[in-house]
Design a protein around this motif. Sequence first.
Motif, PDB file in Angstrom:
ATOM      1  N   THR A 259       0.835  -1.205   0.000  1.00  0.00           N
ATOM      2  CA  THR A 259       0.000   0.000   0.000  1.00  0.00           C
ATOM      3  C   THR A 259       0.864   1.247   0.000  1.00  0.00           C
ATOM      4  OG1 THR A 259      -1.774  -1.146   1.199  1.00  0.00           O
ATOM      5  CG2 THR A 259      -1.793   1.251   1.242  1.00  0.00           C
ATOM      6  N   LEU A 260       1.926   1.254   0.805  1.00  0.00           N
ATOM      7  CA  LEU A 260       2.830   2.398   0.831  1.00  0.00           C
ATOM      8  C   LEU A 260       3.490   2.593  -0.534  1.00  0.00           C
ATOM      9  CD1 LEU A 260       4.350   4.653   2.244  1.00  0.00           C
ATOM     10  CD2 LEU A 260       5.998   2.950   3.069  1.00  0.00           C
ATOM     11  N   GLY A 261       3.907   1.504  -1.174  1.00  0.00           N
ATOM     12  CA  GLY A 261       4.509   1.617  -2.494  1.00  0.00           C
ATOM     13  C   GLY A 261       3.572   2.244  -3.500  1.00  0.00           C
ATOM     14  N   ARG A 262       2.306   1.870  -3.467  1.00  0.00           N
ATOM     15  CA  ARG A 262       1.327   2.423  -4.402  1.00  0.00           C
ATOM     16  C   ARG A 262       0.997   3.876  -4.077  1.00  0.00           C
ATOM     17  NH1 ARG A 262       1.135  -2.807  -4.813  1.00  0.00           N
ATOM     18  NH2 ARG A 262       0.089  -3.882  -6.538  1.00  0.00           N
ATOM     19  N   VAL A 263       1.026   4.228  -2.801  1.00  0.00           N
ATOM     20  CA  VAL A 263       0.812   5.622  -2.430  1.00  0.00           C
ATOM     21  C   VAL A 263       1.977   6.488  -2.905  1.00  0.00           C
ATOM     22  CG1 VAL A 263       0.656   7.216  -0.468  1.00  0.00           C
ATOM     23  CG2 VAL A 263      -0.679   5.107  -0.460  1.00  0.00           C
ATOM     24  N   LEU A 264       3.202   5.981  -2.766  1.00  0.00           N
ATOM     25  CA  LEU A 264       4.370   6.739  -3.216  1.00  0.00           C
ATOM     26  C   LEU A 264       4.309   6.995  -4.722  1.00  0.00           C
ATOM     27  CD1 LEU A 264       7.245   5.018  -1.194  1.00  0.00           C
ATOM     28  CD2 LEU A 264       6.095   7.181  -0.690  1.00  0.00           C
ATOM     29  N   LEU A 265       3.737   6.044  -5.469  1.00  0.00           N
ATOM     30  CA  LEU A 265       3.607   6.193  -6.915  1.00  0.00           C
ATOM     31  C   LEU A 265       2.379   7.010  -7.320  1.00  0.00           C
ATOM     32  CD1 LEU A 265       4.501   2.662  -8.361  1.00  0.00           C
ATOM     33  CD2 LEU A 265       5.802   4.756  -8.594  1.00  0.00           C
ATOM     34  N   ARG A 266       1.550   7.330  -6.328  1.00  0.00           N
ATOM     35  CA  ARG A 266       0.275   8.010  -6.582  1.00  0.00           C
ATOM     36  C   ARG A 266      -0.697   7.134  -7.357  1.00  0.00           C
ATOM     37  NH1 ARG A 266      -1.130  13.006  -6.771  1.00  0.00           N
ATOM     38  NH2 ARG A 266      -3.110  11.888  -6.877  1.00  0.00           N
ATOM     39  N   LEU A 267      -0.526   5.809  -7.266  1.00  0.00           N
ATOM     40  CA  LEU A 267      -1.570   4.912  -7.736  1.00  0.00           C
ATOM     41  C   LEU A 267      -2.730   4.940  -6.752  1.00  0.00           C
ATOM     42  CD1 LEU A 267       0.531   1.836  -8.924  1.00  0.00           C
ATOM     43  CD2 LEU A 267      -0.507   3.621 -10.331  1.00  0.00           C
ATOM     44  N   LEU A 268      -2.429   5.243  -5.494  1.00  0.00           N
ATOM     45  CA  LEU A 268      -3.426   5.480  -4.459  1.00  0.00           C
ATOM     46  C   LEU A 268      -3.186   6.877  -3.901  1.00  0.00           C
ATOM     47  CD1 LEU A 268      -3.224   2.100  -2.479  1.00  0.00           C
ATOM     48  CD2 LEU A 268      -4.975   2.761  -4.122  1.00  0.00           C
ATOM     49  N   ASN A 269      -4.257   7.566  -3.551  1.00  0.00           N
ATOM     50  CA  ASN A 269      -4.133   8.904  -2.983  1.00  0.00           C
ATOM     51  C   ASN A 269      -3.968   8.814  -1.469  1.00  0.00           C
ATOM     52  OD1 ASN A 269      -4.477  10.236  -5.478  1.00  0.00           O
ATOM     53  ND2 ASN A 269      -6.703  10.051  -5.303  1.00  0.00           N
ATOM     54  N   PRO A 270      -2.984   9.511  -0.907  1.00  0.00           N
ATOM     55  CA  PRO A 270      -2.822   9.502   0.547  1.00  0.00           C
ATOM     56  C   PRO A 270      -3.951  10.260   1.230  1.00  0.00           C
ATOM     57  CG  PRO A 270      -1.317  11.082  -0.447  1.00  0.00           C
ATOM     58  CD  PRO A 270      -1.977  10.358  -1.584  1.00  0.00           C
ATOM     59  N   ASP A 271      -4.312   9.838   2.431  1.00  0.00           N
ATOM     60  CA  ASP A 271      -5.328  10.538   3.208  1.00  0.00           C
ATOM     61  C   ASP A 271      -4.730  11.667   4.037  1.00  0.00           C
ATOM     62  OD1 ASP A 271      -7.538   8.931   2.392  1.00  0.00           O
ATOM     63  OD2 ASP A 271      -6.814   7.343   3.703  1.00  0.00           O
ATOM     64  N   ALA A 272      -3.427  11.595   4.269  1.00  0.00           N
ATOM     65  CA  ALA A 272      -2.736  12.642   5.029  1.00  0.00           C
ATOM     66  C   ALA A 272      -1.273  12.637   4.620  1.00  0.00           C
ATOM     67  CB  ALA A 272      -2.882  12.405   6.535  1.00  0.00           C
ATOM     68  N   GLY A 273      -0.593  13.738   4.915  1.00  0.00           N
ATOM     69  CA  GLY A 273       0.817  13.824   4.607  1.00  0.00           C
ATOM     70  C   GLY A 273       1.086  14.359   3.213  1.00  0.00           C
ATOM     71  N   SER A 274       2.359  14.377   2.837  1.00  0.00           N
ATOM     72  CA  SER A 274       2.764  14.903   1.538  1.00  0.00           C
ATOM     73  C   SER A 274       3.840  14.025   0.921  1.00  0.00           C
ATOM     74  CB  SER A 274       3.284  16.340   1.689  1.00  0.00           C
ATOM     75  OG  SER A 274       4.462  16.367   2.489  1.00  0.00           O
ATOM     76  N   ILE A 275       3.906  14.063  -0.420  1.00  0.00           N
ATOM     77  CA  ILE A 275       4.899  13.310  -1.189  1.00  0.00           C
ATOM     78  C   ILE A 275       5.535  14.267  -2.177  1.00  0.00           C
ATOM     79  CG2 ILE A 275       5.309  11.315  -2.678  1.00  0.00           C
ATOM     80  CD1 ILE A 275       2.585  10.217  -1.682  1.00  0.00           C
ATOM     81  N   SER A 276       6.855  14.259  -2.238  1.00  0.00           N
ATOM     82  CA  SER A 276       7.552  15.084  -3.221  1.00  0.00           C
ATOM     83  C   SER A 276       8.474  14.208  -4.053  1.00  0.00           C
ATOM     84  CB  SER A 276       8.360  16.197  -2.545  1.00  0.00           C
ATOM     85  OG  SER A 276       9.390  15.658  -1.731  1.00  0.00           O
ATOM     86  N   PHE A 277       8.610  14.569  -5.325  1.00  0.00           N
ATOM     87  CA  PHE A 277       9.472  13.842  -6.251  1.00  0.00           C
ATOM     88  C   PHE A 277      10.343  14.841  -6.986  1.00  0.00           C
ATOM     89  CE2 PHE A 277      10.398  11.955 -10.420  1.00  0.00           C
ATOM     90  CZ  PHE A 277      10.957  10.736 -10.025  1.00  0.00           C
ATOM     91  N   ALA A 278      11.654  14.639  -6.911  1.00  0.00           N
ATOM     92  CA  ALA A 278      12.620  15.554  -7.535  1.00  0.00           C
ATOM     93  C   ALA A 278      12.379  16.986  -7.093  1.00  0.00           C
ATOM     94  CB  ALA A 278      12.560  15.430  -9.051  1.00  0.00           C
ATOM     95  N   GLY A 279      12.015  17.164  -5.824  1.00  0.00           N
ATOM     96  CA  GLY A 279      11.823  18.489  -5.265  1.00  0.00           C
ATOM     97  C   GLY A 279      10.464  19.101  -5.480  1.00  0.00           C
TER      98      GLY A 279
END
Length: 328
Positions: free
Chosen positions: A58-78
Motif C-alpha cells: 500500500t505504501l509503495g502504491r501511495v508513493l507512486l500516486r496509484l493510491l491517494n494519501p489521506d494525510a501527509g505529503s509526497i515530493s518527487f525531484a523536489g
Amino acid sequence: MNSPLLRASGVSKRYPLRGNGLLRRTRGWIHAVDDVSLDVHEGETLGLVGESGCGKSTLGRVLLRLLNPDAGSISFAGADITGIEGEDLRRLRREMQIVFQDPAASLNPRHRAGAIVGAPLAIHGVGTAAQRRERSRELLEIVGLRPEYADRYPHEFSGGQRQRIGIARAIALNPRLVIADEPVSALDVSVQAQILNLLADLQRDLGLTYVFIAHDLAVVRQVSDRVAVMYLGRIVEVGPALEVCDRPAHHYTNALLSAVPIPEVSGIRKRERIILRGDVPSLATPPTGCAFHPRCAAATDICAHERPPLVQRLSGAGEHSVACHHPL
C-alpha cells in the motif's frame, strides 16, 4: 547527501470498514499506512521489509500516486506531487514505474509480449507504431529474452520470463524510480537470483533508483543500500542495510532476523530463534503507544501509552534510526 529523489512526510492511508446492512455504514477504519516519513535518494536501493499485511505494498502504491494519501505529503525531484491530477500526473508516470509481485496476473493474457512491453510507449505517444515495435524487441533483449519472443503470449513463458517482461515494461519509458513490489517472491530460488542480478545490472546501466519491497530480510540485505522495517503500517527502523541486519536496534527487526536461515557452512554464528508472543494485531484496531508492545518481551508501561518517535541512534554507522523506547 543531496536532496532525496522521493520524500514522504507523514503519509497515511486508511480504508473504511463497512457494515453488512442495507446502508453499509462505516463502522471503523483500517489503518494500512500510519504517519510514514521516508526518503529515497537517487541511485540507491531502499529495501522495505515487514510481515505480510503490514502495509508495504500500500505504501509503495501511495508513493507512486496509484493510491491517494489521506494525510501527509509526497515530493518527487523536489516537486510536491501529493495532489496533482490529470496531465501533470500523466507526465509523472514516465518518471515512476512499478514491477508487480505476480508476473502472471500483471500481464494481459490476450496481448502478445511485444504489445505488453510497448504499451507505455503507445500510451504516452512515443514514436511511430513501427518504432514502438522495434523498441519493444530491444527491451526484451535488454532483460535477457530473445527479440522474436515479442510474438508470444504470456502463457507461453515461464514465471521468470514473465517477470522479465514486466521489468521490460517498467523500464520502457526510462523512468528514474522503480517500485519493485516483491518481484521475486513468486519465483523459484534459482530464478530469484537471476532476476535480482538483472535488476542490479539495470540499475547500474540505466541509473535507476529502487524501492524494493519484500518480506525476506536475506534478499533485502543482498540488494539494498538502506533498509526500512515496517510493522502495522509504521516505520519502526531505518538505516544502512548492513547496520540494520548486523546490529538491529528494534526488537521486531531482531525477531525477523532470527527467522532467517543461516547455512552451517557460512561460518556465521546462528541467532537464537525469537518466538513472538500473541498474534499480529488488527489494522482496524491498532494498539496504543508502540504498535509492537503487545508482542515485545522488553515492553514497559510507557510502551503501551506513548508512541515512540523515529529518532537517530547515538551509535552506529550512517543514519540509523529506530522507533523504540528500549532499543537494543
